[in-house]
Design a protein around this motif. Sequence first.
Motif, short mmCIF file in Angstrom:
data_model
loop_
_atom_site.label_atom_id
_atom_site.label_comp_id
_atom_site.label_asym_id
_atom_site.label_seq_id
_atom_site.Cartn_x
_atom_site.Cartn_y
_atom_site.Cartn_z
N VAL A 23 69.75 94.70 55.97
CA VAL A 23 68.97 94.87 54.74
C VAL A 23 69.67 94.20 53.56
O VAL A 23 69.05 93.52 52.75
CB VAL A 23 68.74 96.37 54.44
N LEU A 24 70.99 94.36 53.49
CA LEU A 24 71.74 93.94 52.30
C LEU A 24 72.44 92.60 52.46
O LEU A 24 72.83 91.98 51.48
CB LEU A 24 72.77 95.00 51.93
N GLY A 25 72.64 92.14 53.72
CA GLY A 25 73.32 90.87 53.93
C GLY A 25 74.80 90.91 53.59
O GLY A 25 75.42 89.88 53.37
N SER A 26 75.36 92.10 53.57
CA SER A 26 76.75 92.24 53.14
C SER A 26 77.45 93.31 53.95
O SER A 26 77.01 94.46 53.98
CB SER A 26 76.81 92.60 51.65
N THR A 58 66.61 107.36 57.22
CA THR A 58 65.93 107.50 55.93
C THR A 58 66.93 107.42 54.78
O THR A 58 66.70 106.72 53.78
CB THR A 58 65.17 108.84 55.88
N VAL A 59 68.05 108.12 54.92
CA VAL A 59 69.05 108.12 53.85
C VAL A 59 69.64 106.73 53.66
O VAL A 59 69.76 106.24 52.53
CB VAL A 59 70.16 109.15 54.17
N VAL A 60 70.01 106.08 54.75
CA VAL A 60 70.57 104.72 54.65
C VAL A 60 69.53 103.76 54.06
O VAL A 60 69.87 102.91 53.23
CB VAL A 60 71.03 104.23 56.05
N GLY A 61 68.27 103.92 54.45
CA GLY A 61 67.22 103.07 53.89
C GLY A 61 67.06 103.26 52.39
O GLY A 61 66.95 102.29 51.64
N ARG A 62 67.08 104.50 51.94
CA ARG A 62 66.91 104.77 50.51
C ARG A 62 68.11 104.29 49.69
O ARG A 62 67.94 103.74 48.60
CB ARG A 62 66.68 106.27 50.30
N ILE A 63 69.31 104.50 50.22
CA ILE A 63 70.49 104.01 49.50
C ILE A 63 70.47 102.48 49.43
O ILE A 63 70.74 101.88 48.39
CB ILE A 63 71.79 104.49 50.16
N SER A 64 70.12 101.84 50.55
CA SER A 64 70.03 100.37 50.57
C SER A 64 68.98 99.88 49.59
O SER A 64 69.17 98.86 48.91
CB SER A 64 69.69 99.89 51.99
N PRO A 113 62.44 94.19 46.93
CA PRO A 113 63.19 95.22 47.68
C PRO A 113 62.34 95.92 48.73
O PRO A 113 62.80 96.13 49.86
CB PRO A 113 63.64 96.18 46.57
N GLY A 114 61.11 96.29 48.38
CA GLY A 114 60.25 96.98 49.34
C GLY A 114 59.89 96.10 50.52
O GLY A 114 59.89 96.55 51.67
N GLU A 115 59.56 94.84 50.26
CA GLU A 115 59.24 93.90 51.34
C GLU A 115 60.43 93.72 52.27
O GLU A 115 60.30 93.73 53.50
CB GLU A 115 58.87 92.54 50.75
N ARG A 116 61.58 93.56 51.68
CA ARG A 116 62.79 93.31 52.48
C ARG A 116 63.11 94.51 53.37
O ARG A 116 63.39 94.35 54.56
CB ARG A 116 63.96 93.00 51.54
N LEU A 117 63.06 95.70 52.79
CA LEU A 117 63.37 96.89 53.57
C LEU A 117 62.35 97.09 54.69
O LEU A 117 62.72 97.37 55.84
CB LEU A 117 63.40 98.12 52.66
N ALA A 118 61.06 96.94 54.38
CA ALA A 118 60.02 97.14 55.38
C ALA A 118 60.15 96.14 56.52
O ALA A 118 60.03 96.49 57.70
CB ALA A 118 58.63 97.04 54.74
N PHE A 119 60.41 94.89 56.19
CA PHE A 119 60.55 93.85 57.21
C PHE A 119 61.75 94.12 58.11
O PHE A 119 61.65 94.09 59.34
CB PHE A 119 60.70 92.47 56.55
N ARG A 134 57.80 106.76 54.12
CA ARG A 134 58.49 107.88 53.48
C ARG A 134 59.72 107.40 52.71
O ARG A 134 60.02 107.91 51.63
CB ARG A 134 58.90 108.91 54.54
N ILE A 135 60.44 106.44 53.27
CA ILE A 135 61.62 105.90 52.58
C ILE A 135 61.22 105.25 51.27
O ILE A 135 61.88 105.41 50.24
CB ILE A 135 62.34 104.89 53.49
N LEU A 136 60.10 104.50 51.30
CA LEU A 136 59.65 103.75 50.12
C LEU A 136 58.86 104.62 49.15
O LEU A 136 58.59 104.19 48.02
CB LEU A 136 58.78 102.57 50.56
#
Length: 289
Positions: A23-26, A58-64, A113-119, A134-136
Amino acid sequence: MSDRLTETFEAQRDRLRAVARRVLGSHADAEDVVQEAWLRLSRQDAASIENLEGWLTTVVGRISLDVLRTRRSRPEAPYEEIVVTVDDGPETDAELADSVGLALLVVLESLGPGERLAFVLHDLFAVPFEEIGRILGKSTAAAKMLASRARRKVRTPAPPAATGASQREVVQAFLTAARDGDFEGLLRLLDPEVRLTVDTPDGVVVVLGATNVAAGARFGAANDGRRVLVGGLPGVVAWREGGTPLSVVAFTVTDGRITNIAAVADPAKLASMNLPEPPSPPGTVGGAR
């Protein structure tokens, strides 16, 4: 926290790190996200968590997602995951098999951000859209739409398993044709549907089609740079006078033609990459005049 919960988290750690990393590339940011997820878990009543794997995702997704949103005001998103090494021939090919692809990372930078996370969650980790919604904080249908929109933008070809001599020859011929202004030669080397993505200080620029790519085929004077492997793909790094990085370019070659070109020309992002040293000027010893 119980030993059982600690063991369960540790069993999930690698997967959670992989999610955050994609998600973050880092790598560094991914480690921070996983550590924050651990801290949040330690403050939770474990009995209230029915599905720990889903809860952690879910937690990792929301923090990311929070990190991605922060980057919109702090655009120097890191590219340290991209492995760039001097191309010394076939012996260097095997070392880079698990590197993050520059083409994918550059395009991901163009997504919201939403597109990137969903993809990433759906297409790379098969997380259900209901959970992504739910994450978004959106409906399942909205999450599907975000992933679909991202997928249309990404469209990056899968890189070859290793960089062969024939791929290097195609890239070298392309750079020579660009230097010489050989437009017809460029067209012969480019796939008709080639895609060029360039990460610039003003955002990601996308150019589609052989004619359009050939018309602007000088990538920050990349032909004068050093041949490298970028995430396992043939590429080139160019420097300004004084040794400041100017651009990094990676090429994907399929069936003898270039199908994808990814470039980074944003100084802030170039500064985060671990690049080889620029070649010493003629007449110098050890890089000193």
